[in-house]
Each structure stands twice: as structure tokens, then as C-alpha cells.
Design a protein around this motif. Structure first.
Motif, PDB file in Angstrom:
ATOM      1  N   MET A 164       0.673  -1.252  -0.035  1.00  0.00           N
ATOM      2  CA  MET A 164      -0.003  -0.143   0.017  1.00  0.00           C
ATOM      3  C   MET A 164       1.063   1.256   0.036  1.00  0.00           C
ATOM      4  SD  MET A 164      -3.046   1.160  -0.137  1.00  0.00           S
ATOM      5  CE  MET A 164      -4.610   0.406   0.621  1.00  0.00           C
ATOM      6  N   ARG A 165       1.889   1.262   0.697  1.00  0.00           N
ATOM      7  CA  ARG A 165       2.815   2.548   0.841  1.00  0.00           C
ATOM      8  C   ARG A 165       3.411   2.680  -0.709  1.00  0.00           C
ATOM      9  NH1 ARG A 165       6.032   4.619   5.555  1.00  0.00           N
ATOM     10  NH2 ARG A 165       7.504   6.012   4.532  1.00  0.00           N
ATOM     11  N   ARG A 166       3.839   1.540  -1.303  1.00  0.00           N
ATOM     12  CA  ARG A 166       4.304   1.740  -2.675  1.00  0.00           C
ATOM     13  C   ARG A 166       3.510   2.646  -3.669  1.00  0.00           C
ATOM     14  NH1 ARG A 166       4.763  -0.647  -7.574  1.00  0.00           N
ATOM     15  NH2 ARG A 166       6.746  -0.697  -8.616  1.00  0.00           N
ATOM     16  N   ALA A 167       2.023   2.326  -3.761  1.00  0.00           N
ATOM     17  CA  ALA A 167       0.977   2.848  -4.247  1.00  0.00           C
ATOM     18  C   ALA A 167       0.858   4.052  -4.053  1.00  0.00           C
ATOM     19  CB  ALA A 167      -0.140   1.947  -3.821  1.00  0.00           C
ATOM     20  N   ALA A 168       1.077   4.610  -2.688  1.00  0.00           N
ATOM     21  CA  ALA A 168       0.900   6.031  -2.223  1.00  0.00           C
ATOM     22  C   ALA A 168       2.172   6.685  -2.856  1.00  0.00           C
ATOM     23  CB  ALA A 168       0.804   6.102  -0.848  1.00  0.00           C
ATOM     24  N   ASP A 169       3.400   6.415  -2.961  1.00  0.00           N
ATOM     25  CA  ASP A 169       4.443   6.906  -3.295  1.00  0.00           C
ATOM     26  C   ASP A 169       4.492   7.110  -4.861  1.00  0.00           C
ATOM     27  OD1 ASP A 169       5.458   6.641  -0.666  1.00  0.00           O
ATOM     28  OD2 ASP A 169       6.897   5.180  -1.213  1.00  0.00           O
ATOM     29  N   ILE A 170       4.094   6.155  -5.709  1.00  0.00           N
ATOM     30  CA  ILE A 170       3.767   6.239  -6.947  1.00  0.00           C
ATOM     31  C   ILE A 170       2.803   7.356  -7.129  1.00  0.00           C
ATOM     32  CG2 ILE A 170       2.735   4.807  -9.342  1.00  0.00           C
ATOM     33  CD1 ILE A 170       4.040   2.407  -7.840  1.00  0.00           C
ATOM     34  N   ALA A 171       1.553   7.234  -6.666  1.00  0.00           N
ATOM     35  CA  ALA A 171       0.696   8.236  -6.862  1.00  0.00           C
ATOM     36  C   ALA A 171       0.894   9.668  -6.707  1.00  0.00           C
ATOM     37  CB  ALA A 171      -0.600   8.123  -5.948  1.00  0.00           C
ATOM     38  N   LEU A 172       1.998   9.923  -5.529  1.00  0.00           N
ATOM     39  CA  LEU A 172       2.602  11.053  -5.273  1.00  0.00           C
ATOM     40  C   LEU A 172       3.530  11.524  -6.154  1.00  0.00           C
ATOM     41  CD1 LEU A 172       2.810  13.346  -3.165  1.00  0.00           C
ATOM     42  CD2 LEU A 172       4.705  11.961  -1.989  1.00  0.00           C
ATOM     43  N   ALA A 173       4.176  10.696  -6.697  1.00  0.00           N
ATOM     44  CA  ALA A 173       5.242  11.208  -7.554  1.00  0.00           C
ATOM     45  C   ALA A 173       4.540  11.433  -9.096  1.00  0.00           C
ATOM     46  CB  ALA A 173       6.288  10.146  -8.006  1.00  0.00           C
ATOM     47  N   LEU A 174       3.705  10.782  -9.288  1.00  0.00           N
ATOM     48  CA  LEU A 174       2.981  11.220 -10.658  1.00  0.00           C
ATOM     49  C   LEU A 174       2.076  12.539 -10.554  1.00  0.00           C
ATOM     50  CD1 LEU A 174       2.175   7.457 -11.913  1.00  0.00           C
ATOM     51  CD2 LEU A 174       3.778   8.959 -12.698  1.00  0.00           C
ATOM     52  N   THR A 175       1.603  12.697  -9.338  1.00  0.00           N
ATOM     53  CA  THR A 175       0.515  13.749  -9.359  1.00  0.00           C
ATOM     54  C   THR A 175       1.229  14.898  -8.646  1.00  0.00           C
ATOM     55  OG1 THR A 175      -0.486  12.727  -7.545  1.00  0.00           O
ATOM     56  CG2 THR A 175      -1.437  12.084  -9.339  1.00  0.00           C
ATOM     57  N   ALA A 176       2.276  14.980  -8.344  1.00  0.00           N
ATOM     58  CA  ALA A 176       2.827  16.039  -7.614  1.00  0.00           C
ATOM     59  C   ALA A 176       2.637  17.381  -8.502  1.00  0.00           C
ATOM     60  CB  ALA A 176       4.142  15.672  -7.060  1.00  0.00           C
ATOM     61  N   PRO A 177       2.634  18.513  -8.033  1.00  0.00           N
ATOM     62  CA  PRO A 177       2.664  19.879  -8.762  1.00  0.00           C
ATOM     63  C   PRO A 177       4.179  19.900  -9.487  1.00  0.00           C
ATOM     64  CG  PRO A 177       1.912  20.006  -6.495  1.00  0.00           C
ATOM     65  CD  PRO A 177       2.298  18.587  -6.477  1.00  0.00           C
ATOM     66  N   GLU A 178       4.919  19.402  -8.881  1.00  0.00           N
ATOM     67  CA  GLU A 178       6.180  19.628  -9.610  1.00  0.00           C
ATOM     68  C   GLU A 178       6.480  18.958 -10.737  1.00  0.00           C
ATOM     69  OE1 GLU A 178       6.662  20.283  -5.280  1.00  0.00           O
ATOM     70  OE2 GLU A 178       5.912  18.833  -6.247  1.00  0.00           O
ATOM     71  N   THR A 179       5.747  17.538 -10.947  1.00  0.00           N
ATOM     72  CA  THR A 179       5.845  16.843 -12.018  1.00  0.00           C
ATOM     73  C   THR A 179       4.872  17.304 -13.068  1.00  0.00           C
ATOM     74  OG1 THR A 179       5.855  14.815 -10.731  1.00  0.00           O
ATOM     75  CG2 THR A 179       5.174  14.396 -12.866  1.00  0.00           C
ATOM     76  N   TYR A 180       3.788  17.845 -12.790  1.00  0.00           N
ATOM     77  CA  TYR A 180       2.856  18.631 -13.712  1.00  0.00           C
ATOM     78  C   TYR A 180       3.792  19.729 -14.194  1.00  0.00           C
ATOM     79  CZ  TYR A 180      -1.087  21.145 -15.672  1.00  0.00           C
ATOM     80  OH  TYR A 180      -2.034  21.727 -16.393  1.00  0.00           O
ATOM     81  N   ARG A 181       4.202  20.732 -13.489  1.00  0.00           N
ATOM     82  CA  ARG A 181       4.792  21.821 -13.827  1.00  0.00           C
ATOM     83  C   ARG A 181       5.950  21.392 -14.718  1.00  0.00           C
ATOM     84  NH1 ARG A 181       4.960  23.973  -9.365  1.00  0.00           N
ATOM     85  NH2 ARG A 181       6.889  23.238  -8.754  1.00  0.00           N
TER      86      ARG A 181
END
Length: 47
Positions: A1-18
Motif C-alpha cells: 500500500m505504501r508503494r502505491a501511495a509513493d507512485i501516486a504522489l510522484a505522478l500527481t505532484a505539482p512539480e511533475t505537472y509543472r
């Protein structure tokens, strides 16, 4: 579950979008499609 949260955070982070939209020229639609496809692929990966 922790890995899933890490993946979601990395992909949806404002920095990634920017980085991809503002700096690299992706459209918001391209980012949304890539994020969705990548989240599904990563979260359903059976490793």
C-alpha cells in the motif's frame, strides 16, 4: 500500500505537472492521459 501511495504522489505532484506541462510543453490533456495510464499500469502491476 505504501508503494502505491509513493507512485501516486510522484505522478500527481505539482512539480511533475509543472515540469511536463510548463517546462516541457505537454498539454494538460497529454499529462492527464499519461498520468492516468501510468497510474493504472503501475498500481495494477503484480510484482
Amino acid at each position: 500500500m505504501r508503494r502505491a501511495a509513493d507512485i501516486a504522489l510522484a505522478l500527481t505532484a505539482p512539480e511533475t505537472y509543472r515540469l511536463l506541462v510548463a517546462d516541457r510543453g505537454w498539454t494538460p490533456q497529454e499529462w492527464r492521459r499519461w498520468t492516468t495510464e501510468t497510474l493504472v499500469a503501475q498500481l495494477l502491476d503484480e510484482r
